[in-house]
Design a protein around this motif. Structure first.
Motif, short mmCIF file in Angstrom:
data_model
loop_
_atom_site.label_atom_id
_atom_site.label_comp_id
_atom_site.label_asym_id
_atom_site.label_seq_id
_atom_site.Cartn_x
_atom_site.Cartn_y
_atom_site.Cartn_z
N HIS A 54 0.80 -1.29 -0.08
CA HIS A 54 0.00 -0.08 -0.09
C HIS A 54 0.82 1.31 0.15
N ILE A 55 2.32 1.15 -0.09
CA ILE A 55 2.85 2.26 0.15
C ILE A 55 3.50 2.79 -1.38
N LYS A 56 3.15 4.01 -1.68
CA LYS A 56 3.87 4.50 -2.93
C LYS A 56 5.00 5.39 -2.60
N GLU A 57 5.93 5.52 -3.38
CA GLU A 57 7.28 6.41 -3.32
C GLU A 57 7.25 7.32 -4.31
N TYR A 58 7.76 8.57 -4.05
CA TYR A 58 8.09 9.58 -4.81
C TYR A 58 9.48 10.36 -4.78
N ASP A 59 10.31 10.02 -5.88
CA ASP A 59 11.61 10.35 -5.60
C ASP A 59 11.37 12.14 -5.85
N SER A 60 11.86 12.67 -4.58
CA SER A 60 11.68 14.16 -4.42
C SER A 60 12.84 14.88 -4.63
N SER A 61 13.97 14.49 -4.48
CA SER A 61 15.23 15.05 -4.63
C SER A 61 16.37 13.99 -5.02
N ALA A 62 17.61 14.55 -5.45
CA ALA A 62 18.78 13.51 -5.73
C ALA A 62 19.07 12.80 -4.59
N TRP A 63 18.80 13.06 -3.40
CA TRP A 63 19.23 12.24 -2.26
C TRP A 63 18.15 11.80 -1.28
N ALA A 64 16.71 11.87 -1.60
CA ALA A 64 15.58 11.12 -0.82
C ALA A 64 14.41 11.33 -1.69
N LYS A 65 13.64 10.26 -1.08
CA LYS A 65 12.34 9.91 -1.66
C LYS A 65 11.40 10.32 -0.40
N ARG A 66 10.08 10.30 -0.76
CA ARG A 66 8.98 10.21 0.15
C ARG A 66 8.04 8.98 -0.11
N GLY A 67 7.39 8.56 1.03
CA GLY A 67 6.47 7.43 0.88
C GLY A 67 5.29 7.90 1.62
N PHE A 68 4.27 7.32 1.05
CA PHE A 68 2.82 7.69 1.52
C PHE A 68 2.00 6.55 1.24
N CYS A 69 0.80 6.25 2.09
CA CYS A 69 0.06 5.31 1.80
C CYS A 69 -0.96 5.56 0.62
#
Length: 136
Positions: A54-69
């Motif tokens: 149920h987790i979707k991820e988004y590459d928000s920068s060169a060094w990090a990504k964000r995860g959300f339900c």
């Protein structure tokens, strides 16, 4: 061990280590993601997820990504790729005690319409870009 979950309960999280220092990020990306500063605790690398499908991820920068339900939209984490470490919204955890605001990131991007009373360490956008320069 500290436990957290998304609003709908599809994702459950167990973090072995939750540091008691709360950080606030004032960058445009964090404010756009949650409508205000991202208030987070460092959870390191020892984090387990139940309901990972149920987790979707988004590459928000060169060094990090964000995860959300992807079911309810709850913000679950900010993941540092190189360190393989998680910063998680402090509000998703149950019964954390002894927390204190310790750091503010992108302090030069903080809008004037809110402020925190605590005196904390802080980093500007330029300082953060310098710190992550090797990952850009």
């Amino acid at each position: 061990m500290p436990n957290a979950s998304c609003l709908c309960g599809q994702v459950k999280i167990t973090a072995e280590e939750v540091k008691p220092d709360v950080s606030a990020c004032h960058c445009q990306s964090c404010r756009g993601w949650g409508g205000g500063p991202f208030l987070a605790v460092q959870c390191g690398t020892k984090v387990q997820f139940e309901g990972q499908e149920h987790i979707k991820e988004y590459d928000s920068s060169a060094w990090a990504k964000r995860g959300f339900c992807q079911s309810c939209g709850t913000h679950l984490y900010f993941y540092f790729k190189k360190a393989e470490a998680y910063n998680m919204p402090v509000g998703i955890f149950e019964n954390l005690e002894g927390l204190a605001m310790a750091m503010q990131f992108y302090i030069d991007k903080k809008p004037d319409y809110y402020c925190f009373a605590q005196d904390t360490a802080s980093m500007t956008e330029a300082e953060i870009m310098s710190y992550y320069a090797s990952e850009l």
